[in-house]
Design a protein around this motif. Structure first.
Motif, short mmCIF file in Angstrom:
data_model
loop_
_atom_site.label_atom_id
_atom_site.label_comp_id
_atom_site.label_asym_id
_atom_site.label_seq_id
_atom_site.Cartn_x
_atom_site.Cartn_y
_atom_site.Cartn_z
N MET A 161 -7.73 -7.83 -6.74
CA MET A 161 -7.37 -7.33 -5.42
C MET A 161 -8.58 -7.40 -4.48
O MET A 161 -9.71 -7.12 -4.89
CB MET A 161 -6.88 -5.89 -5.50
N PRO A 162 -8.39 -7.75 -3.22
CA PRO A 162 -9.49 -7.74 -2.26
C PRO A 162 -10.16 -6.37 -2.20
O PRO A 162 -9.49 -5.34 -2.34
CB PRO A 162 -8.81 -8.08 -0.93
N GLN A 163 -11.46 -6.35 -2.00
CA GLN A 163 -12.21 -5.10 -1.96
C GLN A 163 -11.65 -4.14 -0.92
O GLN A 163 -11.58 -2.93 -1.15
CB GLN A 163 -13.68 -5.40 -1.67
N ARG A 164 -11.22 -4.68 0.22
CA ARG A 164 -10.72 -3.83 1.31
C ARG A 164 -9.44 -3.09 0.93
O ARG A 164 -9.08 -2.09 1.57
CB ARG A 164 -10.48 -4.68 2.55
N ARG A 165 -8.75 -3.56 -0.10
CA ARG A 165 -7.54 -2.88 -0.57
C ARG A 165 -7.81 -2.02 -1.80
O ARG A 165 -7.17 -0.98 -1.97
CB ARG A 165 -6.44 -3.91 -0.87
N LEU A 166 -8.74 -2.46 -2.63
CA LEU A 166 -9.02 -1.71 -3.85
C LEU A 166 -9.84 -0.45 -3.59
O LEU A 166 -9.60 0.59 -4.21
CB LEU A 166 -9.76 -2.63 -4.84
N VAL A 167 -10.77 -0.52 -2.65
CA VAL A 167 -11.61 0.64 -2.34
C VAL A 167 -10.78 1.84 -1.87
O VAL A 167 -10.96 2.95 -2.38
CB VAL A 167 -12.69 0.27 -1.30
N PRO A 168 -9.85 1.68 -0.91
CA PRO A 168 -9.04 2.84 -0.49
C PRO A 168 -8.21 3.45 -1.62
O PRO A 168 -7.97 4.66 -1.64
CB PRO A 168 -8.14 2.26 0.60
N LEU A 200 -17.38 -0.09 -6.61
CA LEU A 200 -16.20 0.33 -7.37
C LEU A 200 -16.59 1.33 -8.46
O LEU A 200 -15.87 2.30 -8.72
CB LEU A 200 -15.51 -0.89 -8.00
N ARG A 201 -17.75 1.09 -9.08
CA ARG A 201 -18.24 2.02 -10.11
C ARG A 201 -18.49 3.41 -9.52
O ARG A 201 -18.13 4.43 -10.12
CB ARG A 201 -19.53 1.47 -10.74
N ASP A 213 0.82 -1.21 0.00
CA ASP A 213 0.00 0.00 0.00
C ASP A 213 0.85 1.26 0.00
O ASP A 213 0.53 2.24 -0.69
CB ASP A 213 -0.93 0.01 1.22
N GLU A 214 1.92 1.25 0.75
CA GLU A 214 2.75 2.46 0.86
C GLU A 214 3.33 2.87 -0.49
O GLU A 214 3.45 4.07 -0.79
CB GLU A 214 3.87 2.26 1.87
N ILE A 215 3.65 1.90 -1.33
CA ILE A 215 4.18 2.19 -2.67
C ILE A 215 3.08 2.75 -3.56
O ILE A 215 3.27 3.74 -4.27
CB ILE A 215 4.79 0.92 -3.29
N ILE A 216 1.90 2.11 -3.49
CA ILE A 216 0.78 2.54 -4.33
C ILE A 216 0.34 3.96 -3.98
O ILE A 216 0.17 4.81 -4.87
CB ILE A 216 -0.41 1.57 -4.17
N PHE A 217 0.19 4.25 -2.71
CA PHE A 217 -0.28 5.57 -2.29
C PHE A 217 0.79 6.64 -2.52
O PHE A 217 0.46 7.81 -2.77
CB PHE A 217 -0.73 5.55 -0.84
N LYS A 218 2.05 6.25 -2.47
CA LYS A 218 3.12 7.19 -2.78
C LYS A 218 3.06 7.57 -4.26
O LYS A 218 3.28 8.74 -4.63
CB LYS A 218 4.48 6.57 -2.46
N ASP A 219 2.73 6.61 -5.12
CA ASP A 219 2.59 6.89 -6.55
C ASP A 219 1.39 7.79 -6.82
O ASP A 219 1.42 8.63 -7.72
CB ASP A 219 2.45 5.58 -7.33
N ILE A 220 0.31 7.62 -6.06
CA ILE A 220 -0.85 8.50 -6.22
C ILE A 220 -0.47 9.93 -5.84
O ILE A 220 -0.86 10.89 -6.51
CB ILE A 220 -2.03 8.00 -5.36
N ILE A 257 -7.57 8.07 -5.22
CA ILE A 257 -7.54 8.65 -6.58
C ILE A 257 -8.58 9.77 -6.68
O ILE A 257 -8.30 10.85 -7.19
CB ILE A 257 -7.80 7.56 -7.63
N GLY A 258 -9.78 9.49 -6.18
CA GLY A 258 -10.84 10.50 -6.25
C GLY A 258 -10.52 11.74 -5.44
O GLY A 258 -10.87 12.86 -5.84
N LYS A 259 -9.85 11.57 -4.31
CA LYS A 259 -9.53 12.70 -3.43
C LYS A 259 -8.34 13.51 -3.93
O LYS A 259 -8.38 14.75 -3.96
CB LYS A 259 -9.27 12.19 -2.02
N LYS A 260 -7.29 12.82 -4.34
CA LYS A 260 -6.04 13.49 -4.68
C LYS A 260 -5.90 13.80 -6.17
O LYS A 260 -5.07 14.63 -6.56
CB LYS A 260 -4.85 12.67 -4.19
N LEU A 261 -6.68 13.11 -7.00
CA LEU A 261 -6.64 13.35 -8.44
C LEU A 261 -8.07 13.64 -8.92
O LEU A 261 -8.62 12.90 -9.74
CB LEU A 261 -6.07 12.15 -9.21
#
Length: 289
Positions: free
Chosen positions: A76-83, A118-119, A46-53, A88-92
């Motif tokens: 990916m499990p829903q609990r990881r994909l949702v955040p 997800l939609r 997660d730390e890598i993914i959110f750093k890229d965001i 993305i919606g918040k920062k981009l």
């Protein structure tokens, strides 16, 4: 941005922000596919993914689409994909569409409610490799699903409001089942009724099981003209509500972009002209995956 391995994205995502959340593909058994070979599937930290965001929020402000890589991110499990989608919606906030690769396994693992969630969070398009609607060929290429499951999962993700882009592969069934492959693919596409269909022409990749079958005489690679006949049959038998059927990938011999059913007859006429030698085919040296 942090990238690992050989990343792949759909041609239509060429100008998108590429956010790698997974590495490789969880299936990795398709006999024709040379992608991700020797690469174990994993979900990145997660730390890598959110750093890229965070990086994208500063340096990717001119790109209004984002594609979550790699070959099977929907699993990916829903609990990881949702955040991830929430971030993305918040920062981009300028990103208008998020896309992802999907297969029948990953779609089946999500409930309808999860897909709808997800939609709502911005996942607006999924890309699924059908390759063929012919059950015999699906089994031979180790796709991991039959045509019935392809139809069911295609309808499921569309029912959640997520647009679907389906890939089919000309020449995949060889000479013996060429016509069956084309007609059955048209049948399955009609049953799913996706928004987009992308037809690619088979290119054998050294090191793959299908390439070995070709070298040892167990698979016949059909001619460019036969691939065009397959394409014509697919278009003639694909009854879409308002789908975009395109065959303008670098592997194709004649670039085609047709809105079905509106452009069906015009497109079939173009294919007929090409088969008669009145339209030049792309030379082999210009084709690419």
């Amino acid at each position: 941005m942090h990238y690992e391995g050989s990343m792949i994205r759909p041609p239509s995502e060429a100008n998108s922000i590429l956010l790698q959340a997974t590495v490789g593909c969880s299936h990795r058994k398709c006999t024709f596919c040379g992608a991700y070979r020797g690469q174990r599937f994993k979900i990145k930290k997660d730390e890598i993914i959110f750093k890229d965001i965070d990086f994208a929020s500063k340096y990717c402000r001119n790109q209004n689409r984002l594609f979550i890589c790699d070959g099977d991110a929907l699993i990916m499990p829903q609990r990881r994909l949702v955040p991830i989608l929430e971030a993305i919606g918040k920062k981009l906030p300028w990103v208008e569409r998020v896309g992802v690769y999907a297969n029948t396994k990953s779609i089946r693992m999500k409930t309808e409610e999860e897909l709808k969630e997800l939609r709502k969070l911005g996942l607006k398009i999924a890309y699924m490799g059908l390759e063929t609607g012919d059950d015999v060929t699906l089994k031979k290429i180790n796709k991991g699903a039959d045509s019935q499951r392809m139809v069911g999962m295609g309808r499921k993700i569309r029912g959640a409001g997520i647009k679907l882009s389906i890939t089919v592969l000309l020449g995949l069934a060889g000479a013996e089942r060429s016509e069956i492959h084309a007609r059955e693919t048209g049948r399955v596409l009609s049953a799913i009724d996706p928004e987009y269909v992308g037809a690619l022409s088979l290119m054998l990749v050294p090191g793959t099981p299908l390439h070995k079958d070709y070298e040892e005489g167990r698979f016949d690679l059909i001619s460019p003209e036969q691939m065009l006949v397959e394409l014509g049959t697919m278009i003639a038998t694909s009854h879409l509500t308002n789908g975009l059927f395109h065959a303008n990938h670098a592997s194709n011999y004649v670039p085609i972009r047709a809105r079905l059913p509106r452009d069906r007859e015009k497109t079939l006429e173009l294919i007929t002209r090409a088969l008669k030698g009145k339209v030049a085919l792309k030379p082999e040296y210009m084709r690419a995956l």
